[in-house]
Design a protein around this motif. Sequence first.
Motif, PDB file in Angstrom:
ATOM      1  N   VAL A 155       0.823  -1.213   0.000  1.00 30.10           N
ATOM      2  CA  VAL A 155       0.000   0.000   0.000  1.00 30.10           C
ATOM      3  C   VAL A 155       0.853   1.258   0.000  1.00 30.10           C
ATOM      4  O   VAL A 155       0.424   2.308  -0.484  1.00 30.10           O
ATOM      5  CB  VAL A 155      -0.971   0.025   1.208  1.00 30.10           C
ATOM      6  CG1 VAL A 155      -1.995  -1.076   1.106  1.00 30.10           C
ATOM      7  CG2 VAL A 155      -0.211  -0.048   2.536  1.00 30.10           C
ATOM      8  N   LEU A 160      -1.194   3.536  -2.560  1.00 29.91           N
ATOM      9  CA  LEU A 160      -2.621   3.318  -2.316  1.00 29.91           C
ATOM     10  C   LEU A 160      -3.148   4.117  -1.131  1.00 29.91           C
ATOM     11  O   LEU A 160      -4.342   4.403  -1.054  1.00 29.91           O
ATOM     12  CB  LEU A 160      -2.889   1.825  -2.075  1.00 29.91           C
ATOM     13  CG  LEU A 160      -2.861   0.902  -3.292  1.00 29.91           C
ATOM     14  CD1 LEU A 160      -3.017  -0.551  -2.861  1.00 29.91           C
ATOM     15  CD2 LEU A 160      -3.964   1.282  -4.278  1.00 29.91           C
ATOM     16  N   ARG A 197      -8.237  -6.872   0.558  1.00 23.08           N
ATOM     17  CA  ARG A 197      -8.322  -5.457   0.936  1.00 23.08           C
ATOM     18  C   ARG A 197      -9.337  -5.303   2.055  1.00 23.08           C
ATOM     19  O   ARG A 197     -10.470  -5.768   1.941  1.00 23.08           O
ATOM     20  CB  ARG A 197      -8.732  -4.642  -0.282  1.00 23.08           C
ATOM     21  CG  ARG A 197      -9.053  -3.188  -0.011  1.00 23.08           C
ATOM     22  CD  ARG A 197      -9.287  -2.470  -1.323  1.00 23.08           C
ATOM     23  NE  ARG A 197      -9.823  -1.137  -1.123  1.00 23.08           N
ATOM     24  CZ  ARG A 197      -9.790  -0.177  -2.024  1.00 23.08           C
ATOM     25  NH1 ARG A 197      -9.248  -0.427  -3.212  1.00 23.08           N
ATOM     26  NH2 ARG A 197     -10.304   1.011  -1.783  1.00 23.08           N
TER      27      ARG A 197
END
Length: 284
Positions: A155, A160, A197
């Motif tokens: 991430v 992200l 996720r």
Amino acid sequence: DGFRAAAAAVDDPAALPRAAAELRDAVGTVTFPERVRDAVLGEYRRLGSGPVAVRSSATAEDSAGTSFAGMHETYNNVVGEDALLERIRDCWASLYGDRVIAYRASQRMDEEPVLAVVVQTQVASDRSGVMFTVDPSTGARDRLVIEAALGLGEVVVSGLVEPDTYIVAKDGLRLASVRVGRQSLRLVPGPGGSVEREDLSAADADARVLSDAEVIEVAELGLRVEAHYGEPQDTEWAYSGGRLWMLQSRPVTTLGGPSAASADDASPAEGPPVGSVLLRGLGA
């Protein structure tokens, strides 16, 4: 020959994707020689046949003059012998991504590239991130810059989420500044070799990732790695069950010239003062 032909097509928006896809398709048909397959699977069994990370390591990747960050593939939580072999093949094929070929051509790297694949026991990290043992934006060598997020480190490196940023002064290992980012999600290992996720609650999204003591522990590890290699390092680290792991280390490739001795000395002759915010947002 195939790579050079694809590299020659970098200025053609139709020809490059077609040539790159043909090269990746060719890699996808590769059959492992029996001795290579046996060697790979033998080592996988020696690791316990559990979840592993499968990581690319190409020639000239993250050398002093180039950086292929995010271009070659890495796969987390790979489970099973067939999946391992497939992911190794996928890493090889990532040598011929459109961006990879274009970047190599821009650096006048026209030799046929070579890529190794590293298979590591998967660290099921609850917190992870990156650390520079020098300030990459100013070149100041008297500080470390640590970015941290919840879950797997993908991430952070892929942009992200907005990670926490901790600045640590090397003199006495003092925490110089803390900026808490807002994280809406985390990636966690899932069943069957998947990566899932998870959306975060508002409390977790705004919570600080590392305590002061943990920041210093990560910084101490960074200094040891820098001392080992004798130059500033760009590293990836993770905490799992309270234990700190160093996942990867490579030379910092963004200094580009004589480095400033300290943050106070890092005043370029032109441009905005050091510390000025030019823009905000997540990395692409």
